[in-house]
Design a protein around this motif. Structure first.
Motif, PDB file in Angstrom:
ATOM      1  N   THR A 213       0.828  -1.211   0.000  1.00 31.88           N
ATOM      2  CA  THR A 213       0.000   0.000   0.000  1.00 31.88           C
ATOM      3  C   THR A 213       0.860   1.258   0.000  1.00 31.88           C
ATOM      4  OG1 THR A 213      -1.750  -1.178   1.185  1.00 31.88           O
ATOM      5  CG2 THR A 213      -1.862   1.219   1.192  1.00 31.88           C
ATOM      6  N   ALA A 214       1.990   1.231   0.705  1.00 31.30           N
ATOM      7  CA  ALA A 214       2.874   2.402   0.717  1.00 31.30           C
ATOM      8  C   ALA A 214       3.420   2.693  -0.673  1.00 31.30           C
ATOM      9  CB  ALA A 214       4.016   2.170   1.704  1.00 31.30           C
ATOM     10  N   ALA A 215       3.842   1.661  -1.381  1.00 33.16           N
ATOM     11  CA  ALA A 215       4.352   1.856  -2.743  1.00 33.16           C
ATOM     12  C   ALA A 215       3.253   2.339  -3.669  1.00 33.16           C
ATOM     13  CB  ALA A 215       4.964   0.554  -3.255  1.00 33.16           C
ATOM     14  N   TRP A 216       2.081   1.759  -3.542  1.00 38.37           N
ATOM     15  CA  TRP A 216       0.931   2.168  -4.364  1.00 38.37           C
ATOM     16  C   TRP A 216       0.552   3.621  -4.079  1.00 38.37           C
ATOM     17  CZ3 TRP A 216      -3.958   3.294  -2.180  1.00 38.37           C
ATOM     18  CH2 TRP A 216      -5.003   3.465  -3.094  1.00 38.37           C
ATOM     19  N   TRP A 217       0.500   4.013  -2.797  1.00 39.02           N
ATOM     20  CA  TRP A 217       0.159   5.405  -2.451  1.00 39.02           C
ATOM     21  C   TRP A 217       1.132   6.381  -3.098  1.00 39.02           C
ATOM     22  CZ3 TRP A 217       3.528   8.433   0.657  1.00 39.02           C
ATOM     23  CH2 TRP A 217       3.069   9.729   0.908  1.00 39.02           C
ATOM     24  N   ALA A 218       2.422   6.115  -2.974  1.00 38.90           N
ATOM     25  CA  ALA A 218       3.424   7.037  -3.511  1.00 38.90           C
ATOM     26  C   ALA A 218       3.256   7.228  -5.020  1.00 38.90           C
ATOM     27  CB  ALA A 218       4.828   6.515  -3.192  1.00 38.90           C
TER      28      ALA A 218
END
Length: 537
Positions: free
Chosen positions: A147-152
């Motif tokens: 999710t962190a990679a997707w958010w960025a």
């Protein structure tokens, strides 16, 4: 186009409702877009979580069409949960009961609360709960990373999206939000709460319930501590602002509300907080505070084990090891749903820009006055400005009201507080969530505006969210209207060695900025020592 009020509804008139434990995630008066984003999807996520535990059947994961049978509602713009629904689940779960859950949520047991204990879900719980408990750390970590990679990636591309792509991004964010929220809720009930209860029982068995707070501090792996540590690095020139925002830009004031602007959009609050950190000496760094808390936790652990009979110590060591692993998961899971929410925020703003450019909306920010369905389907042409004006006026009217934290049927707005005589007699009682005694000036914050906050003040707030960790580090103590031992404010206060009193109910109404107060984070009390000087009429 939806007719009639959006920020109020016809919910179960016989049920008990509460904003406790939910105002922290969804503060204040919601916008129509935020309520439609959280309402049914949030309830569906909660029902899916309880199905993961085995406490609900797959059929029960569907949100009822009849609003009277739903678990979540909105009253005068505030998100509320049905206590009876939570109590019913408590009656199904082993190791607890409906009355115990209701009393924990409300702080008292309603005299007419109905409990019907049942074992009918026990076989399913016995199959699912142990597997879920064992796999939670791995699942939460994997979800956090993806999710962190997707958010960025998504917030970076949102400003260049066309209307159709922005709408698709919003839909994808809503879908991910529901998925990560379901896992987060399951983690709270199947992991965090279970371990927390066991630590509390150990402390009570050792003859000192106050040991629990010390045993649950100094773990050093909470998501909010990473935020504070990066702010410290930013204040020391070891981290650039862009790098900080790339990690924490999804935080900001009222971050559970879609219409709020996060630090990645408006970083000025970060710069103000960093200036306060820069003024602190090096020996007061978050790392130094963390080391002190870890030492205190080791001492509390030794004290606990010494007080327990020898045959109980192996089990106690296991519980403490589980606490180290599971309690920090609360903050990790919250990061994922906040990032999902932030992608939806970015997509909604982009949709609003397109609709404003096409003349559908007068202002791009009016997109938050739409529902999620309207955001996806509003046709070309101009919306009736009177509808949006009515919704804006409805929200403003809701903001003028103050609601109780719990009620049956419909809430009666609270009257304005009467002028007090000798305000030195004011004393508040709540939950002692982080030990320590301090005296100092009060700063009442009804809105998450940190500009006027000074170091060394006692912060008094209705509730807090993760962005508050940034100013808690420089504060003397924290007093919060809503919440308990596992609320965000309590967890962070324990890690930062800040006295904290939770669940005062009306601290923000009875205290005033400038009051000199004594806060006892062990006893859970707040006393006014010197009243603020009244401004001349």
């Amino acid at each position: 186009m939806t007719d009639g009020p959006i920020l109020d509804g016809d919910w179960d008139p016989q049920a008990w409702w509460t904003t406790t434990n939910f105002g922290e995630a969804i503060p204040g008066v919601l916008t129509p877009l935020n309520w439609s984003f959280w309402g049914v999807p949030g309830e569906r996520a909660a029902r899916r979580a309880f199905a993961m535990l085995g406490a609900m059947s797959e059929a029960e994961t569907h949100v009822p069409e009849d609003p009277h049978r739903r678990a979540f509602g909105i009253f005068h713009g505030r998100f509320a949960a049905k206590v009876d629904f939570l109590g019913e689940l408590g009656d199904r779960l082993p190791g607890t009961s409906g009355p115990a859950v209701a009393e924990q949520v409300l702080g008292h047991l309603p005299p007419d609360f109905r409990s019907q204990g049942t074992l009918r879900r026990l076989p399913a719980i016995a199959r699912r709960l142990p597997v879920l408990f064992v796999t939670l750390p791995r699942r939460i970590a994997a979800t956090h990373a993806t999710t962190a990679a997707w958010w960025a990636a998504e917030v970076e591309r949102a400003p260049a999206l066309g209307l159709d792509d922005a709408r698709r991004q919003f839909a994808q964010a809503a879908e991910r939000f529901e998925d990560v929220m379901a896992l987060h809720v399951a983690c709270l009930f199947a992991g965090v709460q279970l371990v927390f209860d066991q630590v509390a029982k150990l402390a009570a068995a050792a003859g000192d319930p106050g040991l629990a707070a010390r045993l649950m501090a100094g773990q050093g792996s909470h998501a909010e501590l990473a935020l504070v540590e990066d702010l410290w690095s930013l204040s020391r020139g070891r981290l650039e602002l862009d790098a900080f925002l790339a990690r924490h830009g999804y935080h900001g004031p009222a971050e559970g509300e879609l219409s709020s602007r996060m630090w990645r959009e408006a970083p000025e609050p970060v710069l103000a907080v960093v200036a306060q950190y820069r003024a602190k000496p090096d020996d007061e760094s978050p790392a130094a505070v963390g080391a002190q808390r870890a030492a205190g936790r080791r001492q509390a652990r030794a004290e606990l084990l010494s007080r327990l009979p020898r045959h109980r110590r192996p089990a106690a060591r296991l519980v403490l090891a589980l606490a180290d692993r599971y309690l920090p998961l609360r903050g990790v899971g919250k990061v994922s749903f906040l990032q999902s929410l932030d992608v939806a925020r970015a997509a909604a703003r982009r949709v609003g820009e397109h609709l404003a450019a096409a003349g559908v909306l007068d202002d791009a920010e009016d997109v938050f006055l739409l529902t999620t369905h309207e955001l996806q389907t509003v046709p070309d042409g101009t919306w009736d400005p009177a509808v949006l004006a009515q919704r804006r006026a409805e929200r403003e009217a809701c903001a003028e009201l103050v609601l109780p934290t719990a009620w049956r049927g419909r809430p009666e707005p609270l009257p304005a507080p009467a002028p007090a005589g000798d305000r030195r007699t004011i004393a508040l009682e709540g939950i002692g969530a982080s030990p320590g005694v301090v005296e100092g000036p009060v700063r009442v914050l009804l809105d998450p505006d940190f500009e006027d906050v000074e170091p060394g003040e006692i912060l008094v707030a209705p509730t807090t969210d993760p962005s508050w960790a940034s100013i808690m580090f420089t504060s003397a103590a924290l007093v919060v209207d809503l919440g308990g031992q596992l609320s965000h404010a309590a967890v962070v206060a324990r890690e930062l060695a800040i006295p904290c009193v939770m669940g005062t109910g009306d601290g923000t109404r009875r205290l005033r900025t400038g009051d000199i107060c004594r806060v006892d984070g062990h006893a859970g009390t707040v006393h006014v020592l010197q009243a603020a000087v009244e401004a001349p009429a």
